[in-house]
Design a protein around this motif. Structure first.
Motif, PDB file in Angstrom:
ATOM      1  N   VAL A   1      -5.242   0.506  -0.960  1.00 17.94           N
ATOM      2  CA  VAL A   1      -5.147   1.575   0.034  1.00 17.94           C
ATOM      3  C   VAL A   1      -3.779   1.604   0.736  1.00 17.94           C
ATOM      4  O   VAL A   1      -3.560   2.391   1.653  1.00 17.94           O
ATOM      5  CB  VAL A   1      -6.261   1.453   1.096  1.00 17.94           C
ATOM      6  CG1 VAL A   1      -7.618   1.749   0.474  1.00 17.94           C
ATOM      7  CG2 VAL A   1      -6.263   0.079   1.749  1.00 17.94           C
ATOM      8  N   PHE A   2      -2.842   0.780   0.271  1.00 18.01           N
ATOM      9  CA  PHE A   2      -1.509   0.734   0.890  1.00 18.01           C
ATOM     10  C   PHE A   2      -0.825   2.107   0.775  1.00 18.01           C
ATOM     11  O   PHE A   2      -0.716   2.680  -0.315  1.00 18.01           O
ATOM     12  CB  PHE A   2      -0.645  -0.327   0.187  1.00 18.01           C
ATOM     13  CG  PHE A   2       0.792  -0.316   0.646  1.00 18.01           C
ATOM     14  CD1 PHE A   2       1.164  -0.940   1.820  1.00 18.01           C
ATOM     15  CD2 PHE A   2       1.781   0.335  -0.095  1.00 18.01           C
ATOM     16  CE1 PHE A   2       2.488  -0.944   2.250  1.00 18.01           C
ATOM     17  CE2 PHE A   2       3.105   0.347   0.323  1.00 18.01           C
ATOM     18  CZ  PHE A   2       3.459  -0.297   1.499  1.00 18.01           C
TER      19      PHE A   2
ATOM     20  N   CYS B   1       2.679  -5.612   5.647  1.00 19.60           N
ATOM     21  CA  CYS B   1       2.388  -4.287   5.083  1.00 19.60           C
ATOM     22  C   CYS B   1       3.199  -3.204   5.797  1.00 19.60           C
ATOM     23  O   CYS B   1       3.721  -2.293   5.152  1.00 19.60           O
ATOM     24  CB  CYS B   1       0.895  -3.995   5.174  1.00 19.60           C
ATOM     25  SG  CYS B   1      -0.078  -5.105   4.141  1.00 19.60           S
TER      26      CYS B   1
ATOM     27  N   VAL C   1      -2.269 -10.961   1.070  1.00 17.91           N
ATOM     28  CA  VAL C   1      -0.866 -10.669   1.393  1.00 17.91           C
ATOM     29  C   VAL C   1      -0.261 -11.852   2.147  1.00 17.91           C
ATOM     30  O   VAL C   1       0.820 -12.346   1.812  1.00 17.91           O
ATOM     31  CB  VAL C   1      -0.750  -9.373   2.236  1.00 17.91           C
ATOM     32  CG1 VAL C   1       0.666  -9.203   2.773  1.00 17.91           C
ATOM     33  CG2 VAL C   1      -1.147  -8.159   1.415  1.00 17.91           C
TER      34      VAL C   1
ATOM     35  N   CYS D   1      -2.107  -6.566   9.002  1.00 21.00           N
ATOM     36  CA  CYS D   1      -0.725  -6.601   8.472  1.00 21.00           C
ATOM     37  C   CYS D   1      -0.037  -5.258   8.590  1.00 21.00           C
ATOM     38  O   CYS D   1       1.162  -5.150   8.385  1.00 21.00           O
ATOM     39  CB  CYS D   1      -0.716  -6.997   6.999  1.00 21.00           C
ATOM     40  SG  CYS D   1      -1.704  -8.374   6.577  1.00 21.00           S
ATOM     41  N   MET D   2      -0.820  -4.196   8.867  1.00 18.41           N
ATOM     42  CA  MET D   2      -0.215  -2.871   9.023  1.00 18.41           C
ATOM     43  C   MET D   2      -0.135  -2.482  10.494  1.00 18.41           C
ATOM     44  O   MET D   2       0.609  -1.581  10.872  1.00 18.41           O
ATOM     45  CB  MET D   2      -1.049  -1.840   8.241  1.00 18.41           C
ATOM     46  CG  MET D   2      -0.426  -0.481   8.098  1.00 18.41           C
ATOM     47  SD  MET D   2       1.099  -0.471   7.120  1.00 18.41           S
ATOM     48  CE  MET D   2       0.479  -0.077   5.483  1.00 18.41           C
TER      49      MET D   2
ATOM     50  N   CYS E   1      -2.143  -3.642  -2.740  1.00 19.47           N
ATOM     51  CA  CYS E   1      -3.429  -3.329  -2.111  1.00 19.47           C
ATOM     52  C   CYS E   1      -3.764  -1.867  -2.430  1.00 19.47           C
ATOM     53  O   CYS E   1      -2.895  -0.986  -2.344  1.00 19.47           O
ATOM     54  CB  CYS E   1      -3.337  -3.527  -0.598  1.00 19.47           C
ATOM     55  SG  CYS E   1      -4.752  -2.865   0.277  1.00 19.47           S
TER      56      CYS E   1
ATOM     57  N   CYS F   1      -9.518  -4.287   2.937  1.00 18.99           N
ATOM     58  CA  CYS F   1      -8.257  -4.896   3.363  1.00 18.99           C
ATOM     59  C   CYS F   1      -8.019  -6.233   2.668  1.00 18.99           C
ATOM     60  O   CYS F   1      -8.894  -7.085   2.612  1.00 18.99           O
ATOM     61  CB  CYS F   1      -8.256  -5.090   4.878  1.00 18.99           C
ATOM     62  SG  CYS F   1      -6.735  -5.846   5.445  1.00 18.99           S
ATOM     63  N   GLU F   2      -6.798  -6.404   2.160  1.00 27.43           N
ATOM     64  CA  GLU F   2      -6.467  -7.638   1.443  1.00 27.43           C
ATOM     65  C   GLU F   2      -5.389  -8.435   2.170  1.00 27.43           C
ATOM     66  O   GLU F   2      -4.549  -9.076   1.557  1.00 27.43           O
ATOM     67  CB  GLU F   2      -6.011  -7.307   0.027  1.00 27.43           C
ATOM     68  CG  GLU F   2      -7.082  -6.621  -0.798  1.00 27.43           C
ATOM     69  CD  GLU F   2      -6.749  -6.628  -2.272  1.00 27.43           C
ATOM     70  OE1 GLU F   2      -6.703  -7.712  -2.864  1.00 27.43           O
ATOM     71  OE2 GLU F   2      -6.489  -5.543  -2.794  1.00 27.43           O
ATOM     72  N   CYS F   3      -5.436  -8.347   3.507  1.00 26.46           N
ATOM     73  CA  CYS F   3      -4.425  -9.046   4.310  1.00 26.46           C
ATOM     74  C   CYS F   3      -4.355 -10.540   3.990  1.00 26.46           C
ATOM     75  O   CYS F   3      -3.266 -11.117   3.973  1.00 26.46           O
ATOM     76  CB  CYS F   3      -4.714  -8.870   5.791  1.00 26.46           C
ATOM     77  SG  CYS F   3      -3.792  -7.534   6.518  1.00 26.46           S
TER      78      CYS F   3
ATOM     79  N   ILE G   1      -5.468  -0.064   8.612  1.00 24.93           N
ATOM     80  CA  ILE G   1      -6.805  -0.602   8.322  1.00 24.93           C
ATOM     81  C   ILE G   1      -6.828  -2.099   8.625  1.00 24.93           C
ATOM     82  O   ILE G   1      -7.791  -2.620   9.144  1.00 24.93           O
ATOM     83  CB  ILE G   1      -7.183  -0.324   6.851  1.00 24.93           C
ATOM     84  CG1 ILE G   1      -7.447   1.162   6.670  1.00 24.93           C
ATOM     85  CG2 ILE G   1      -8.402  -1.148   6.428  1.00 24.93           C
ATOM     86  CD1 ILE G   1      -7.799   1.575   5.258  1.00 24.93           C
ATOM     87  N   GLY G   2      -5.755  -2.780   8.304  1.00 24.49           N
ATOM     88  CA  GLY G   2      -5.720  -4.225   8.499  1.00 24.49           C
ATOM     89  C   GLY G   2      -4.607  -4.653   9.433  1.00 24.49           C
ATOM     90  O   GLY G   2      -3.691  -3.883   9.753  1.00 24.49           O
TER      91      GLY G   2
ATOM     92  N   CYS H   1      -4.206   3.465   4.326  1.00 22.98           N
ATOM     93  CA  CYS H   1      -3.650   2.526   5.301  1.00 22.98           C
ATOM     94  C   CYS H   1      -2.150   2.743   5.499  1.00 22.98           C
ATOM     95  O   CYS H   1      -1.353   2.503   4.586  1.00 22.98           O
ATOM     96  CB  CYS H   1      -3.926   1.084   4.840  1.00 22.98           C
ATOM     97  SG  CYS H   1      -3.393  -0.140   6.046  1.00 22.98           S
TER      98      CYS H   1
HETATM   99  S1  SF4 Z   1      -3.145  -3.939   6.071  1.00 23.15           S
HETATM  100 FE1  SF4 Z   1      -3.632  -2.141   4.843  1.00 23.15          FE
HETATM  101  S2  SF4 Z   1      -2.221  -2.181   3.111  1.00 23.15           S
HETATM  102 FE2  SF4 Z   1      -2.231  -4.222   4.053  1.00 23.15          FE
HETATM  103  S3  SF4 Z   1      -3.728  -5.377   2.908  1.00 23.15           S
HETATM  104 FE3  SF4 Z   1      -4.805  -4.537   4.697  1.00 23.15          FE
HETATM  105  S4  SF4 Z   1      -5.621  -2.557   4.004  1.00 23.15           S
HETATM  106 FE4  SF4 Z   1      -4.116  -3.202   2.484  1.00 23.15          FE
END
Ligand code: SF4
Length: 239
Positions: free
Chosen positions: A188-189, A210, A176, A202-203, A186, A171-173, A199-200, A193
Motif C-alpha cells: 500500500v506504499f 516510509c 521495514v 513509518c509513514m 509494501c 502495514c509492514e512497518c 497507515i503505519g 498509505c
Molecule cells: S507505513 Fe505504510 S507504506 Fe510503510 S509499511 Fe506501513 S502501511 Fe506500508
C-alpha cells in the motif's frame, strides 16, 4: 528538567504521561541476534548527546556492525554514510573490527551528558515492558515516572485506559524497520498509505523510513522515469 523544575517551583497542575524509551533494547530487537540484514547504523545525534557513543558500542562488539553517530545537517548525514562505507572499504568490518565512529564530535562525547543521565535516573524508572509499533513488546525498553516524582505521573493521577491500537494488518512497518523489505515493497506504499493518509508509524513521522522514501525516493524515481521517457521520445523523434 521540566519535571524537576515543576517540583522545585511547587507546581501542582502539571502531570506527565511518560512514553520515553531506551535505545539499546529496540536496536537489539532490530539486529535480532545478528539475523537481520542491516549493514550498519547511523546513530541519532540528539540521543547520543545524552547517552554518549558508548551506548552504541554493543553493536560492533557483539555483532560486528559499524555505527556512525551523526549530526543533522545534510553534510553531517553524508559524512556519516562515508564513515560507514569506509569501515567496509578499509577492511574493518571484514576483519571483525567494526567500530563506532563519532561524526557529531562537536557535540557528542563518548560518555554523553552524565549530569542529564543522573537526573533521568532519578525522574524515570524502567518499565517491565513496552509495546513498540512494528516491533511488538520489548522488555525493559520504556521509562515511566519514578516513585520520587509520582506526584507528576499522569498514570498515577488519572485513569489512563490501557487501550491498545494494533498495527493495521496491511502495514509492514516491522519488516521495514528490521530491513527485510524496502518501504516501496509494501503493497500500500504511495497508494493507500501516504504522509497525508498514513497507515503505519513509518509513514506518520517525517523521519520515518516510509515517509522519507515517499518524500524523496519516490520523487527521484519518478524524475528518473520521466527523464528516461523524454530521452526515448527525443531519440525516436530523431529517427
Ligand atoms: S507505513 Fe505504510 S507504506 Fe510503510 S509499511 Fe506501513 S502501511 Fe506500508
Amino acid at each position: 528538567m521540566t519535571v524537576e523544575a515543576a517540583r522545585r517551583q511547587g507546581v501542582e497542575n502539571f502531570s506527565v504521561f511518560s512514553n520515553h524509551v531506551l535505545i539499546e533494547p529496540p536496536l537489539r530487537a532490530i539486529v535480532n541476534g545478528g539475523e537481520t540484514k542491516v549493514d550498519g547504523f547511523i546513530g541519532p545525534g540528539h540521543v547520543a548527546t545524552t547517552v554518549g557513543t558508548d551506548a552504541f558500542e554493543f553493536l560492533p562488539r557483539e555483532f560486528n556492525l559499524p555505527v556512525a553517530v551523526a549530526g543533522f545537517e545534510p553534510l553531517d548525514v553524508l559524512q556519516s554514510v562515508v564513515l560507514l562505507v569506509e569501515q567496509f572499504v578499509d577492511g574493518s568490518v571484514e576483519s571483525g573490527n567494526a567500530r563506532v565512529d563519532n561524526q557529531y564530535a562537536r557535540v557528542v562525547r563518548s560518555a554523553g551528558n552524565t549530569t542529564a543521565q543522573k537526573l533521568m535516573d532519578r525522574v524515570f524508572s524502567l518499565r517491565d515492558t513496552f509495546e513498540w509499533r512494528g516491533l511488538g513488546w520489548i522488555e525493559g525498553s520504556g521509562l515511566g515516572i519514578s516513585e520520587e516524582y509520582a506526584a507528576f505521573d499522569a498514570e498515577r493521577r488519572f485513569e489512563v485506559p490501557g487501550r491498545r491500537i494494533p498495527d493495521p494488518i496491511t502495514c509492514e512497518c516491522g519488516s521495514v524497520l528490521t530491513g527485510h523489505i524496502k518501504p516501496w515493497q509494501c503493497a500500500v506504499f504511495g497508494t493507500a498509505c501516504t504522509p497525508a493518509t498514513p497507515i503505519g508509524t513509518c509513514m506518520v513521522s517525517p523521519e520515518g523510513a516510509c515517509a522519507a522514501y515517499y518524500n524523496f525516493g519516490r520523487i527521484d524515481r519518478q524524475v528518473t522515469l520521466n527523464l528516461a521517457k523524454t530521452r526515448r521520445s527525443a531519440a525516436s523523434a530523431k529517427r
